[in-house]
Write an enzyme that holds these catalytic residues in place. Structure first.
Site, PDB file in Angstrom:
ATOM      1  N   LYS A   1      22.593   4.452   4.218  1.00  0.00           N
ATOM      2  CA  LYS A   1      21.147   4.240   4.149  1.00  0.00           C
ATOM      3  C   LYS A   1      20.619   3.568   5.403  1.00  0.00           C
ATOM      4  O   LYS A   1      19.560   3.885   5.901  1.00  0.00           O
ATOM      5  CB  LYS A   1      20.835   3.337   2.952  1.00  0.00           C
TER       6      LYS A   1
ATOM      7  N   ARG B   1      34.451   7.558  -2.383  1.00  0.00           N
ATOM      8  CA  ARG B   1      33.137   7.794  -1.790  1.00  0.00           C
ATOM      9  C   ARG B   1      33.089   9.199  -1.231  1.00  0.00           C
ATOM     10  O   ARG B   1      34.105   9.740  -0.819  1.00  0.00           O
ATOM     11  CB  ARG B   1      32.932   6.839  -0.606  1.00  0.00           C
TER      12      ARG B   1
ATOM     13  N   GLU C   1      20.567   0.170  -4.803  1.00  0.00           N
ATOM     14  CA  GLU C   1      19.837  -0.913  -4.157  1.00  0.00           C
ATOM     15  C   GLU C   1      18.557  -0.282  -3.589  1.00  0.00           C
ATOM     16  O   GLU C   1      18.650   0.653  -2.786  1.00  0.00           O
ATOM     17  CB  GLU C   1      20.710  -1.469  -3.025  1.00  0.00           C
TER      18      GLU C   1
HETATM   19  P1  ATP Z   1      24.674   2.878   1.705  1.00  0.00           P
HETATM   20  O1  ATP Z   1      25.910   2.473   2.438  1.00  0.00           O
HETATM   21  O2  ATP Z   1      24.244   4.255   2.007  1.00  0.00           O
HETATM   22  O3  ATP Z   1      23.552   1.896   1.851  1.00  0.00           O
HETATM   23  P2  ATP Z   1      25.240   1.630  -0.759  1.00  0.00           P
HETATM   24  O4  ATP Z   1      26.556   1.639  -1.396  1.00  0.00           O
HETATM   25  O5  ATP Z   1      24.873   0.370  -0.120  1.00  0.00           O
HETATM   26  O6  ATP Z   1      25.120   2.880   0.184  1.00  0.00           O
HETATM   27  P3  ATP Z   1      23.752   1.450  -3.160  1.00  0.00           P
HETATM   28  O7  ATP Z   1      22.320   1.708  -3.397  1.00  0.00           O
HETATM   29  O8  ATP Z   1      24.280   0.096  -3.318  1.00  0.00           O
HETATM   30  O9  ATP Z   1      24.078   2.012  -1.735  1.00  0.00           O
HETATM   31  O10 ATP Z   1      24.611   2.455  -4.017  1.00  0.00           O
HETATM   32  C1  ATP Z   1      24.362   2.799  -5.352  1.00  0.00           C
HETATM   33  C2  ATP Z   1      25.607   3.427  -5.902  1.00  0.00           C
HETATM   34  O11 ATP Z   1      25.940   4.585  -5.165  1.00  0.00           O
HETATM   35  C3  ATP Z   1      26.790   2.481  -5.808  1.00  0.00           C
HETATM   36  O12 ATP Z   1      27.424   2.476  -7.065  1.00  0.00           O
HETATM   37  C4  ATP Z   1      27.671   3.079  -4.756  1.00  0.00           C
HETATM   38  O13 ATP Z   1      29.018   2.907  -5.090  1.00  0.00           O
HETATM   39  C5  ATP Z   1      27.296   4.554  -4.793  1.00  0.00           C
HETATM   40  N1  ATP Z   1      27.475   5.206  -3.494  1.00  0.00           N
HETATM   41  C6  ATP Z   1      26.856   4.912  -2.328  1.00  0.00           C
HETATM   42  N2  ATP Z   1      27.288   5.715  -1.342  1.00  0.00           N
HETATM   43  C7  ATP Z   1      28.190   6.549  -1.886  1.00  0.00           C
HETATM   44  C8  ATP Z   1      28.993   7.626  -1.387  1.00  0.00           C
HETATM   45  N3  ATP Z   1      28.946   8.006  -0.117  1.00  0.00           N
HETATM   46  N4  ATP Z   1      29.812   8.258  -2.247  1.00  0.00           N
HETATM   47  C9  ATP Z   1      29.857   7.906  -3.545  1.00  0.00           C
HETATM   48  N5  ATP Z   1      29.143   6.917  -4.065  1.00  0.00           N
HETATM   49  C10 ATP Z   1      28.313   6.232  -3.270  1.00  0.00           C
HETATM   50 MG    MG Z   2      25.229  -1.375  -1.758  1.00  0.00          MG
END
Ligand code: ATP
Ligand code: MG
Length: 553
Positions: free
Chosen positions: A268, A258, A33
């Site tokens: 983020k 995760r 995202e």
């Molecule tokens: P954040 O909580 O940091 O905003 P998010 O999941 O909202 O993370 P996205 O940009 O939607 O961020 O994530 C892109 C990809 O990265 C998704 O497929 C998500 O599953 C993966 N991802 C995000 N954080 C982690 C993590 N800590 N460990 C493994 N995969 C992750």
């Molecule tokens: Mg997300």
């Protein structure tokens, strides 16, 4: 450094799908995202996505998941691309936006309505929660049996902007009694009067992630949609969507754990707040767990990918010790980083029996772990700088370095004996005096006497002055994922996470180093010339895991 080949349960699943003929070519995607910079948690996901495609000779798409119209920014899109390329992965010509499919999403939502599989609901968000039921009571929607024509009409009018936000939603008609609450007729479209960063004001209804994501995957020909564990409970809905709308193929969602790291936060939203509050100096602050922060700190793609490989891909969430990440870069730099001399807290040493106008050169290895690294010459003069911590005014137990009447080796040069020191009115040592034994130039004393300590030094006339920033963990608390009651992240910020030393004396050759060059400062740690402020060297990691850390193991 040995290269490793890793395996994991995702590969096992894919091998099975290939063996059963369910798929021919493997196709994955990484769907960030664009509302922040990538952190090491995203890195785990993208190494799995791109790495799996590479392993099977398949493809991996990069897709900006901008389905939700809030807070996206081209700054983030560009940064995400840069970080992925830096790690060595490439999406070739397969770069997409989730919003590219809005038209198709709308069309497929209409298809569901026509099939009697979706309906326009009038429950307000509060009512929706009230009527969602519990484990013993099914959810309720009085609008479930709205005639198809009526839903089609209302949905179109929602799209045309005839209703205020919250007035209507489109819900999938699945199972109000399902034990999985995500299957209790989930909302798949809502009204939102927010301008989209790519679509402008074209839309005032937006699809929910659970509806849009499987469609995006299917339209792109993705075979395996790999994502983190929190989506496991959404999988039945993912499958329901691809089974009930007309899309080519049926991608398969597989979840992995995760990544959580000690002493840091992987969110983020929170990382953005650290940037916006000025707690750190940008997304690429060397203390940040972002990829750009790690890069500026001096981490290499290789060390990060090695780390992701070592932590493995498991099915349950875990907390990984940040010391493992540090170990990976130390392991790499131990072999690859040129050795240099830096005196971080300089104290002048005057060799009283050395001529004032003389300079001689001692040959010193650039890297004892790498035979091809060669040697360089270090200038030796009457006035030198040594590390303040290498001198004591008096003998002390287990201290084998410099103190009055003791002898120590000046690395690769002479053995020196301390003959005295000067101090200021506060008792701080200002100058140390010594005399070298000329018979010990680059060799042991011919008379066989033992010299216990070796210290590093630079010539006062042949050095540069620079600042060094010693970085430490951003948070004092190990497990930031479960804080004690009433505590918040900010309560655990480490006040000593960046300590700037000024007036450090570095060997002259470092003058020519470029931004991002990495070195071992001998007896000290691994350092990287900052890419933004050339007057600074950043501490990447110490030579050894900290003592405190070893004790807790
Ligand atoms: P954040 O909580 O940091 O905003 P998010 O999941 O909202 O993370 P996205 O940009 O939607 O961020 O994530 C892109 C990809 O990265 C998704 O497929 C998500 O599953 C993966 N991802 C995000 N954080 C982690 C993590 N800590 N460990 C493994 N995969 C992750
Ligand atoms: Mg997300």
């Amino acid at each position: 450094m040995e290269e490793r080949e890793y395996t994991n349960f995702i590969y096992d699943e894919i091998d099975r799908d290939l063996a059963e003929g369910k798929v021919k070519e493997i196709h994955t995607r990484f769907p960030p995202e664009p509302n922040g910079y990538l952190h090491i948690g995203h890195c785990k996901a993208l190494v799995i996505d791109f790495g799996t495609a590479l392993k099977y000779g398949g493809k991996c798409n990069l897709r900006m998941d901008d389905t939700n119209p809030a807070k996206e920014d081209t700054e983030y899109v560009d940064a995400i691309k840069e970080d992925i390329h830096w790690l060595g992965f490439d999406w070739e010509d397969r770069f997409f936006y989730g919003s590219d499919y809005f038209e198709k999403d709308y069309e497929l939502a209409c298809e569901l309505i026509r099939k009697g599989l979706a309906y326009v609901c009038e429950l307000s968000p509060e009512e929706f929660n009230k009527y969602r039921g519990d484990t013993t009571h099914p959810a309720v929607s009085p609008y479930r049996d709205r005639p198809i024509e009526e839903s089609l009409d209302l949905f179109e009018r929602m799209k045309n902007g005839e209703f205020p936000e919250g007035r209507y939603t489109l819900r999938a008609k699945i199972d109000l009694e399902s034990g999985n609450f995500w299957m209790r007729d989930p909302v798949i479209y809502r009204i939102k009067y927010v301008e989209h960063h790519r679509q402008g004001k074209k839309w005032c209804i937006y699809p929910m992630y659970d509806f849009a994501h499987p469609i995006q995957d299917a339209l792109e020909g993705v075979t395996h949609s790999l994502c983190s564990l929190e989506y496991e409970i959404h999988r039945p809905l993912y499958n329901w969507v691809v089974e009930n709308v007309s899309v080519p193929g049926h991608p398969r969602q597989i979840e992995f754990s995760r990544l959580n790291l000690t002493h840091t936060v992987l969110s983020k939203r929170y990382l953005r707040s650290l940037v916006e509050s000025g707690t750190v100096d940008g997304w690429d602050d060397p203390r940040m767990p972002t990829l750009c922060g790690l890069r500026r700190r001096g981490y290499t793609p290789k060390s990060i990918i090695d780390f992701i490989g070592r932590i493995g891909v498991a099915k349950s969430d875990s907390l990984v010790d940040i010391a493992l990440l540090e170990h990976c870069i130390r392991d790499e730099l131990n072999f690859s980083a040129p050795r240099r001399i830096a005196v971080l807290e300089p104290l002048k040493l005057v060799i009283d029996n050395y001529p004032e106008d003389k300079t001689e050169y001692f040959e010193i290895s650039n890297n004892p772990n790498d035979e091809t690294a060669g040697t360089r010459k270090l200038a030796f003069t009457r006035e030198l700088y040594i590390e303040r911590s290498d001198f004591l005014k008096e003998k002390a137990p287990k201290f084998f370095r410099l103190y009055p009447d003791n002898e120590v080796r000046l690395m690769s040069a002479y053995v020196v004996k301390c003959t005295g020191f000067e101090e200021d009115e506060n008792g701080n040592v200002t100058v140390v005096h010594g005399e070298v034994d000329f018979a010990t130039a680059g060799q042991n004393p011919p008379d066989g006497r033992k010299i216990k300590g070796t210290i590093h030094w630079v010539s006062a006339q042949n050095c540069i002055t620079s600042d060094v920033i010693k970085y430490d963990r951003l948070f004092t608390e190990e497990n930031m994922t479960s804080l004690p009651e009433g505590k918040e992240y900010a309560d655990f910020l480490n006040p000593d996470s960046a300590v700037r030393l000024t007036g450090c004396r570095l060997e002259k050759s470092l003058e020519d180093s470029r931004p991002g060059d990495k070195y071992q400062f001998v007896r000290n740690g691994y350092y990287c010339r900052d890419t933004k402020d050339l007057s600074v060297f950043n501490l990447i990691v110490g030579l050894k895991e900290s003592k405190q850390k070893q004790q807790t193991k």
